[in-house]
Design an enzyme around this catalytic site. Sequence first.
Site, PDB file in Angstrom:
ATOM      1  CB  CYS B 137      -6.165   3.709   0.851  1.00  0.00           C
ATOM      2  SG  CYS B 137      -5.048   2.883   1.978  1.00  0.00           S
ATOM      3  CG  HIS B 138      -9.799   4.587  -0.799  1.00  0.00           C
ATOM      4  ND1 HIS B 138      -9.482   4.380   0.512  1.00  0.00           N
ATOM      5  CD2 HIS B 138     -10.284   3.410  -1.247  1.00  0.00           C
ATOM      6  CE1 HIS B 138      -9.769   3.137   0.844  1.00  0.00           C
ATOM      7  NE2 HIS B 138     -10.261   2.530  -0.200  1.00  0.00           N
TER       8      HIS B 138
END
Lengths: 419, 173
Positions: B137-138
């Site tokens: 995701c990040h």
Amino acid sequence: MSEHEYVPKSKAGKWFNDRLPLLTLGAHLTDYPTPKNLNYWWTFGGILTFCLITQIVTGIVLAMHYVAHADLAFASVEHIMRDVNYGWLIRYIHSNGASMFFLAVYIHIFRSLFYGSYKSPREVIWIIGLMIYLLMMAAAFMGYVLPWGQMSFWGATVITNLFSAIPLVGDSITTWLWGAYSVDNPTLNRFFSLHYLIPFLILGLVVLHIWALHVPGNNNPVGIDIKKPSKDTVPFHPYITIKDAFALLVFMIIFAGFVFFTPNVLGHSDNYIPANPLITPAHIVPEWYLLPFYAILRSVPDKLGGVILMFSAIFILFVLPWLDTSKVRSAVFRPIYRQFFWILVIDVLMLGYVGAMPAEGIYLVLARVGTVYYFLHFIVVMPVVGYLEKTDPIPMSISEPVLTGGAEPSLARKVNDKV
Amino acid sequence: MSKEEKKVNRRDFLFTASYTIGAVGVGAVIWPMIDQMNPDKAQQALATTEVDISSIEPGKSITVLWRGKPIFIKKRTPEEIAEARAVKLDDLPDPQKDEDRVKEGKDEWLVMLGVCTHLGCVPLKDKGEFNGWFCPCHGSHYDVSGRIRKGPAPTNMEIPKFEFVDSNTIKIG
């Protein structure tokens, strides 16, 4: 509201109006004096009202077929698409309607920024508008969760986890929001309840938004105060209603283009995979209208810092009327601010673009540059430019440039002479 | 004059008393409305899970669901344990010894919440720059002990409360 005495023609109308002055209200809305130079950027208020009504009507219909349960939600959405008569049409109008709603609201907000519609005496209109915008984001986010696909589930997980960044009580708040120890059936249930509620809250705020608008009256492209009614104004009906109706038709053509030709182009294909709490999609992205804020969130290497900055990006707009020090409203007469305005537009579009890209390499650099400019624009550029800028002469009235063929300096007054 | 003052004071008292009782009443009604959103008894009832771990090969891991969240159970090889313990604590954003993340004498078993401490995604195994997990995701990188090494996540992946029922079974929760 304006001080005109309205007397209904019919006896029955008079009898009713004496008891509940709805007809007076109707007459006020019909005769409402509107600046005669409003351009097409001013038609988005009406378009937004149309969007809200569309979302409410299609939403109520969808709720007749949708099941808000983790085991059944995904299948019930497919049931709407395949089995329910015209279900595909109603759902595509609703899902694309959200995007069209945001498209219109962003144009509406940037219209305000360009023409200084947020400035005195219209601060309250602006703040109510921002509250509507916040509620729109909440409604859109929860609505996106309801189909219970992979993006629904993981979008909900990421967004609710933002609250876990709050020191000490963050985890308790997140668990409270979920009603479980992860995004689960209780979360879906409450999101459905709130998703149904919020549009009606928005409707109430829209009434206040319009009410607050009708106190000072519309701003206009030259941004000057005008006498109402006067030769600078026209009655709302039929002059503005017909212009709004034409703009709405054009808007509906674009809307219909999305619904009938590319209904999924603004969505994400992963949301056609049922929610799976064990697998996170490789690349989670929010809906396009939230991307600039997502880029700001990811531009900060610290969890709490990113969350704070993202919320600040929205809340800074609330104090905008007091950050802008210029005495002139419209950017038409503000040669320096006008350029910064367009830089801001490009900045936000760029943030939206990098928000959709992976947070690495050049995209991360661009996100950081964009974030820094976004805040500089409001905290530094607006107060300083408003103070230092030499504005162009503004006309005495709306009619003046029309009747004399331009804002002649002899007739114009300098801002500095005024107030 | 003094009579009038007395009257005013008496009324003030009534107002204050009414507001106070009103506030208590509103609070008493609001609390149930807030607390109903917390996890209910059915959710709390799912608080423990027993897992059979006999079939896991060294170097492999399984994922089980506990309270709606994934739990990674990894049987680590001696090399992986050695790698995790060779890391200097100064290199860790959230310093924690590998020894403190496993049960003593069961050093090969890493049992942890498979939830990225950034924003709750499930990290991918055998990925990332530290031979452990990587959150897509990040971009948070975790090592073979599930400790955060690089990226926006603030803390190591959480170790849930668990115990060995017997050598082949663990109870989580």
